[in-house]
Design an enzyme around this catalytic site. Sequence first.
Site, PDB file in Angstrom:
ATOM      1  N   GLU A   3      31.924  13.358  54.256  1.00  0.00           N
ATOM      2  CA  GLU A   3      31.782  13.553  55.701  1.00  0.00           C
ATOM      3  C   GLU A   3      30.366  13.321  56.216  1.00  0.00           C
ATOM      4  O   GLU A   3      29.872  14.074  57.046  1.00  0.00           O
ATOM      5  CB  GLU A   3      32.237  14.970  56.042  1.00  0.00           C
ATOM      6  CG  GLU A   3      31.390  16.089  55.432  1.00  0.00           C
ATOM      7  CD  GLU A   3      31.766  16.540  54.031  1.00  0.00           C
ATOM      8  OE1 GLU A   3      31.265  17.580  53.592  1.00  0.00           O
ATOM      9  OE2 GLU A   3      32.570  15.843  53.353  1.00  0.00           O
ATOM     10  N   HIS A  62      40.614  15.117  57.657  1.00  0.00           N
ATOM     11  CA  HIS A  62      39.789  16.083  56.919  1.00  0.00           C
ATOM     12  C   HIS A  62      38.309  15.806  57.164  1.00  0.00           C
ATOM     13  O   HIS A  62      37.540  16.722  57.468  1.00  0.00           O
ATOM     14  CB  HIS A  62      40.112  16.014  55.416  1.00  0.00           C
ATOM     15  CG  HIS A  62      39.357  17.016  54.597  1.00  0.00           C
ATOM     16  ND1 HIS A  62      39.801  18.312  54.425  1.00  0.00           N
ATOM     17  CD2 HIS A  62      38.171  16.938  53.935  1.00  0.00           C
ATOM     18  CE1 HIS A  62      38.919  18.981  53.679  1.00  0.00           C
ATOM     19  NE2 HIS A  62      37.926  18.163  53.368  1.00  0.00           N
ATOM     20  N   GLU A  63      37.912  14.525  57.044  1.00  0.00           N
ATOM     21  CA  GLU A  63      36.491  14.191  57.204  1.00  0.00           C
ATOM     22  C   GLU A  63      36.047  14.398  58.652  1.00  0.00           C
ATOM     23  O   GLU A  63      34.920  14.825  58.911  1.00  0.00           O
ATOM     24  CB  GLU A  63      36.221  12.747  56.757  1.00  0.00           C
ATOM     25  CG  GLU A  63      36.785  12.369  55.383  1.00  0.00           C
ATOM     26  CD  GLU A  63      36.467  13.353  54.265  1.00  0.00           C
ATOM     27  OE1 GLU A  63      35.397  14.002  54.306  1.00  0.00           O
ATOM     28  OE2 GLU A  63      37.281  13.487  53.342  1.00  0.00           O
ATOM     29  N   HIS A  72      35.202  18.004  59.258  1.00  0.00           N
ATOM     30  CA  HIS A  72      33.901  18.416  58.712  1.00  0.00           C
ATOM     31  C   HIS A  72      32.766  18.281  59.730  1.00  0.00           C
ATOM     32  O   HIS A  72      31.713  18.897  59.563  1.00  0.00           O
ATOM     33  CB  HIS A  72      33.555  17.574  57.482  1.00  0.00           C
ATOM     34  CG  HIS A  72      33.977  18.185  56.194  1.00  0.00           C
ATOM     35  ND1 HIS A  72      33.581  19.446  55.807  1.00  0.00           N
ATOM     36  CD2 HIS A  72      34.748  17.705  55.180  1.00  0.00           C
ATOM     37  CE1 HIS A  72      34.085  19.710  54.602  1.00  0.00           C
ATOM     38  NE2 HIS A  72      34.805  18.677  54.204  1.00  0.00           N
ATOM     39  N   GLU A  78      34.971  24.086  53.092  1.00  0.00           N
ATOM     40  CA  GLU A  78      36.217  23.381  52.789  1.00  0.00           C
ATOM     41  C   GLU A  78      37.483  24.096  53.281  1.00  0.00           C
ATOM     42  O   GLU A  78      38.417  23.459  53.757  1.00  0.00           O
ATOM     43  CB  GLU A  78      36.319  23.093  51.285  1.00  0.00           C
ATOM     44  CG  GLU A  78      35.244  22.132  50.786  1.00  0.00           C
ATOM     45  CD  GLU A  78      35.258  20.765  51.470  1.00  0.00           C
ATOM     46  OE1 GLU A  78      36.224  20.454  52.192  1.00  0.00           O
ATOM     47  OE2 GLU A  78      34.287  20.000  51.289  1.00  0.00           O
ATOM     48  N   ASP A 126      28.686  20.608  40.421  1.00  0.00           N
ATOM     49  CA  ASP A 126      29.662  19.535  40.145  1.00  0.00           C
ATOM     50  C   ASP A 126      30.762  20.018  39.195  1.00  0.00           C
ATOM     51  O   ASP A 126      31.920  19.613  39.308  1.00  0.00           O
ATOM     52  CB  ASP A 126      28.973  18.314  39.517  1.00  0.00           C
ATOM     53  CG  ASP A 126      28.080  17.578  40.511  1.00  0.00           C
ATOM     54  OD1 ASP A 126      28.324  17.714  41.726  1.00  0.00           O
ATOM     55  OD2 ASP A 126      27.151  16.886  40.075  1.00  0.00           O
ATOM     56  N   TYR A 138      39.072  24.684  48.756  1.00  0.00           N
ATOM     57  CA  TYR A 138      39.881  24.082  49.811  1.00  0.00           C
ATOM     58  C   TYR A 138      41.143  24.903  50.068  1.00  0.00           C
ATOM     59  O   TYR A 138      41.407  25.334  51.192  1.00  0.00           O
ATOM     60  CB  TYR A 138      40.327  22.669  49.404  1.00  0.00           C
ATOM     61  CG  TYR A 138      39.234  21.653  49.217  1.00  0.00           C
ATOM     62  CD1 TYR A 138      39.069  20.611  50.128  1.00  0.00           C
ATOM     63  CD2 TYR A 138      38.375  21.691  48.117  1.00  0.00           C
ATOM     64  CE1 TYR A 138      38.084  19.643  49.957  1.00  0.00           C
ATOM     65  CE2 TYR A 138      37.392  20.740  47.938  1.00  0.00           C
ATOM     66  CZ  TYR A 138      37.247  19.711  48.857  1.00  0.00           C
ATOM     67  OH  TYR A 138      36.268  18.775  48.691  1.00  0.00           O
TER      68      TYR A 138
END
Length: 544
Positions: free
Chosen positions: A220, A236-237, A240, A259, A316, A324
């Site tokens: 995003e 979704h993006e 953001h 998220e 990560d 989410y």
Amino acid sequence: MTLDTKDLKIVSVSANGQPARFSLGQKHSFKGTPLDITLPFDLSRGQHVIVEVNYETSPSASALQWLKPEQTAGKKQPYLFSQCQAHHCRSMVPCQDSPSIKHSYYAQVSVPKDLVVVMSAVRDGHEVDPQDSSRLIYRFRQPVPMPSYLIAIVVGALESREIGPRSRVWSEKEFVDKAAFEFSETETMLKTAEDLAGPYVWGQYDILVLPPSFPYGGMENPCLTFATPTLLVIAHEISHSWTGNLVTNKTWEHFWLNEGHTVYLERMIGRCMESEQFRQFKAMGGWKDLQDSVNTFGANNPLTNLVPSLQDVNPDDAFSSVPYEKGFALLYHLEELMGGPEVFMGFVKSYIQLFAYSSVTTEEWKNYLFTFFKDKVDVLNKVDWNAWMFTPGMPPVKPQYDTTLADACIALSQKWIKVKPKPGFVLVDSMFGLKPDALPLTRVKKMQEVYDLNACMNAEIRFRWLRLCVRSKWEEAVPMALKMATEQGRMKFTRPLFKEVFNFDKFRNEAVKVFLEHRAAMHPVTSGLVGKDLKVDGSNTASQ
């Protein structure tokens, strides 16, 4: 003054034009190396200082992927793209690389004139490089303060098409017209999101379709969402732009604030544009994704907490659908308790407007929830906050979703599991109720005969189908699964496909062999995590 760096070669530092002393601290396995700068003069409050750092990045910078011409669609020009989330910006720019700190930025980028630059900022023109007439300088400005993980740059043989009054789509010319068609609903989604969450503050909303090796479905970046060819829905993006970019998690422990709210907003956009049943259908799929993540990590793994402790954990390694979908499930549960979608969306909009341009913790979010619903505090006090936030595994409450749209899928999947199959017309999707390891090979082959799913190129469907085939020990599917795992680099598809083949004993070595052959072309984050999944030599970490 201390800045984060990772694999940067620092040449010199100055402050207001005067040379400044600097030293590099001890190197940390994934956080890199602190750059300590001693200013050559005393500062008084409010004094303006320009600190200039002259440096080079390393070829192994974890934020950057350099593609050779043959790795692109056009095959003629090289390509560069960045991916700074969660903490890779420091390998590209010395900075305070934490989502708790926000800044505006300005950039000038010089490139050979056959190439085009775009960044996560408003384009501010370009001109011939005065020092080299074969190059162009592109200028960018981002006046809205944002965290370092949203700095992004792409250089390649790019073209663009207008897809709305404030949107263009960018990609190599081979993809650009198809991308313009795929994302034609962008302006409608933006307007729907503004109705729900308040004004869009970033000016431009462009979409860049990246080469297939990008590790995520989308990213995003403000003014310039990154998408891969496998990303089907941009909602979704877009969401953001409010939850994540405008209101940001203060540290990565609070990633669910980014998220969970974004998934909630994305599904509200779906509700406005499609129907409430569509939102319910998406929520059911999300619950299934959450179950898969919990099963993968293990139900007692603290990384399945909604708010995990990431002390000495590489963010990560913690990445999964938990923030989410567990986040969404909590917000949906609160929506039901507080009086329905309209009422709860009122809170979400108010939360966004109150905390805009800042970074927040779960505690601050929760305090505001109690303030906003001050007449329903007794109901909020009955929520088991500890079980939701700090307990691993599935949430304490399973929402009762409306299964209207899913019923056809569930009924058909049950037929395939229980009875002798007959041809049907509804696509079977292993999302609902179908245990992919429960199907005998003869049944899977019959499904191929009836539906010819091998010919389906929709990435979401193809991924589920190939997983089912490999789990059912259909040997012919293994090359197709490995092909999909390496032709695109989206971790959502690549990691599970490699894992399925690795778990098929007969092909375990083949999975490792194919990974080692393709590792050099993979994004560093992807290759690091797949290497861990396949238990390949420990030196293959995400920072390679």
